[in-house]
Enzyme design. Sequence first.
Site, PDB file in Angstrom:
ATOM      1  N   TYR A   1      13.257  -5.920   4.318  1.00  0.00           N
ATOM      2  CA  TYR A   1      12.013  -5.364   4.668  1.00  0.00           C
ATOM      3  C   TYR A   1      11.177  -6.506   5.702  1.00  0.00           C
ATOM      4  CZ  TYR A   1       7.386  -3.428   3.705  1.00  0.00           C
ATOM      5  OH  TYR A   1       5.843  -2.917   4.069  1.00  0.00           O
TER       6      TYR A   1
ATOM      7  N   LYS B   1      10.217  -5.748   9.641  1.00  0.00           N
ATOM      8  CA  LYS B   1       9.007  -5.560   9.961  1.00  0.00           C
ATOM      9  C   LYS B   1       8.664  -6.691  11.041  1.00  0.00           C
ATOM     10  CE  LYS B   1       7.082  -2.159   7.439  1.00  0.00           C
ATOM     11  NZ  LYS B   1       6.753  -0.907   7.898  1.00  0.00           N
TER      12      LYS B   1
HETATM   13  P1  NAD Z   1       4.360   5.125   0.694  1.00  0.00           P
HETATM   14  O1  NAD Z   1       5.608   4.935   0.079  1.00  0.00           O
HETATM   15  O2  NAD Z   1       3.311   5.642  -0.080  1.00  0.00           O
HETATM   16  O3  NAD Z   1       4.547   6.118   2.009  1.00  0.00           O
HETATM   17  C1  NAD Z   1       5.322   6.277   2.747  1.00  0.00           C
HETATM   18  C2  NAD Z   1       5.656   7.472   3.452  1.00  0.00           C
HETATM   19  O4  NAD Z   1       6.816   7.397   4.438  1.00  0.00           O
HETATM   20  C3  NAD Z   1       6.139   8.670   2.492  1.00  0.00           C
HETATM   21  O5  NAD Z   1       5.378   9.593   2.445  1.00  0.00           O
HETATM   22  C4  NAD Z   1       7.634   8.760   2.716  1.00  0.00           C
HETATM   23  O6  NAD Z   1       8.040   9.933   1.986  1.00  0.00           O
HETATM   24  C5  NAD Z   1       7.712   8.448   4.092  1.00  0.00           C
HETATM   25  N1  NAD Z   1       9.035   8.041   4.589  1.00  0.00           N
HETATM   26  C6  NAD Z   1       9.723   7.045   4.188  1.00  0.00           C
HETATM   27  N2  NAD Z   1      10.865   7.122   4.668  1.00  0.00           N
HETATM   28  C7  NAD Z   1      10.955   8.329   5.562  1.00  0.00           C
HETATM   29  C8  NAD Z   1      11.991   8.584   6.655  1.00  0.00           C
HETATM   30  N3  NAD Z   1      12.945   7.997   6.423  1.00  0.00           N
HETATM   31  N4  NAD Z   1      11.555   9.611   7.426  1.00  0.00           N
HETATM   32  C9  NAD Z   1      10.250  10.107   7.316  1.00  0.00           C
HETATM   33  N5  NAD Z   1       9.555   9.773   6.222  1.00  0.00           N
HETATM   34  C10 NAD Z   1       9.705   8.563   5.654  1.00  0.00           C
HETATM   35  O7  NAD Z   1       4.085   3.878   1.673  1.00  0.00           O
HETATM   36  P2  NAD Z   1       2.679   3.321   2.323  1.00  0.00           P
HETATM   37  O8  NAD Z   1       2.228   2.238   1.407  1.00  0.00           O
HETATM   38  O9  NAD Z   1       1.843   4.359   2.458  1.00  0.00           O
HETATM   39  O10 NAD Z   1       3.433   2.493   3.403  1.00  0.00           O
HETATM   40  C11 NAD Z   1       3.348   3.317   4.827  1.00  0.00           C
HETATM   41  C12 NAD Z   1       3.745   2.107   5.749  1.00  0.00           C
HETATM   42  O11 NAD Z   1       2.939   0.955   5.729  1.00  0.00           O
HETATM   43  C13 NAD Z   1       5.067   1.561   5.443  1.00  0.00           C
HETATM   44  O12 NAD Z   1       5.901   1.271   7.025  1.00  0.00           O
HETATM   45  C14 NAD Z   1       5.004   0.428   4.864  1.00  0.00           C
HETATM   46  O13 NAD Z   1       6.098  -0.415   4.987  1.00  0.00           O
HETATM   47  C15 NAD Z   1       3.922  -0.170   5.521  1.00  0.00           C
HETATM   48  N6  NAD Z   1       3.068  -1.186   4.647  1.00  0.00           N
HETATM   49  C16 NAD Z   1       2.377  -0.853   3.453  1.00  0.00           C
HETATM   50  C17 NAD Z   1       1.732  -2.096   2.765  1.00  0.00           C
HETATM   51  C18 NAD Z   1       1.249  -1.497   1.477  1.00  0.00           C
HETATM   52  O14 NAD Z   1       0.778  -2.437   0.914  1.00  0.00           O
HETATM   53  N7  NAD Z   1       1.027  -0.447   0.824  1.00  0.00           N
HETATM   54  C19 NAD Z   1       1.840  -3.175   3.202  1.00  0.00           C
HETATM   55  C20 NAD Z   1       2.183  -3.577   4.627  1.00  0.00           C
HETATM   56  C21 NAD Z   1       2.857  -2.462   5.325  1.00  0.00           C
END
Ligand code: NAD
Length: 251
Positions: free
Chosen positions: A157, A161
């Site tokens: 990850y 990133k």
């Molecule tokens: P989440 O799991 O709630 O949502 C992620 C979404 O992406 C889901 O709807 C999932 O179905 C979709 N997804 C995953 N793989 C996919 C693919 N191959 N094709 C199409 N859709 C796909 O996660 P989140 O927390 O909302 O995260 C969103 C983004 O933010 C991600 O890139 C995550 O790495 C990043 N992020 C999240 C956090 C956090 O603390 N939540 C922190 C840093 C970065």
Amino acid sequence: MFDLTGKTALVTGGSRGLGRAIALALAGQGADVAINYRGNAEAAEEVAQQITGLGRRVITIQGDTSEGREACEAMVKAALGEFGSIDILVNNAGITRDNLIMRMDAEEWDAVIDTNLSGPFWMTRAIARPMLKARSGRIINMSSAAGRMGNAGQANYAAAKAGLIGLTKTTARELASRGITCNAIAPGLITTDLTADLPETATEALKGMTPLGYIGSVDDVAAAAVYFASDEARYVTGQVLGVDGGIVMGS
Ligand code: NAD
């Protein structure tokens, strides 16, 4: 400020979590939105209904961003078919498959690199031509604090990133002369389904490392996306904005 009326956006992974909040926030500022989702059509439809309720145009597009060039091109084509142009691409879709390096297997490594790094590359590749033609565009990549500081148990990850930050800066340089900007958001810990399974000890430890001392909300991140998408951010490109309570303080 940040009026997106008349703009169109494509948000990957837009049916829940940060993607959902970003899709709704962009629509709230006046944008029409294409919501990509991978599996949960019902959740995507719920977001679409909310956007329709805001008086904006919306479509949902099923597709898996980890599947590479053709899949990503098909999603961009579907959005272009509906709206005619796409002003804003948000590469939000992402997954985790955490494990220690010594235990991480090829499936865990590949799945995260394919989704979190290759997906945004192929989406960018697919949208570059229409944005170049339009001589404007906004590309927003969802990185992570983990990509800036590393995180034990997240080699895949954090590498993806961090790679996404390199992709962001390169995209920014390659497309700048045509009025296209590309920036990254690097959230810290935000409450979503992705982080729901974290053990309480890990959450507490992260809170302890966060100067502001609490976990962020999806709206904190969506506000940053709205800014990067706006005309007001026209002179900002190749940047990484931490929305992380101060956990990473870049120079
Ligand atoms: P989440 O799991 O709630 O949502 C992620 C979404 O992406 C889901 O709807 C999932 O179905 C979709 N997804 C995953 N793989 C996919 C693919 N191959 N094709 C199409 N859709 C796909 O996660 P989140 O927390 O909302 O995260 C969103 C983004 O933010 C991600 O890139 C995550 O790495 C990043 N992020 C999240 C956090 C956090 O603390 N939540 C922190 C840093 C970065």
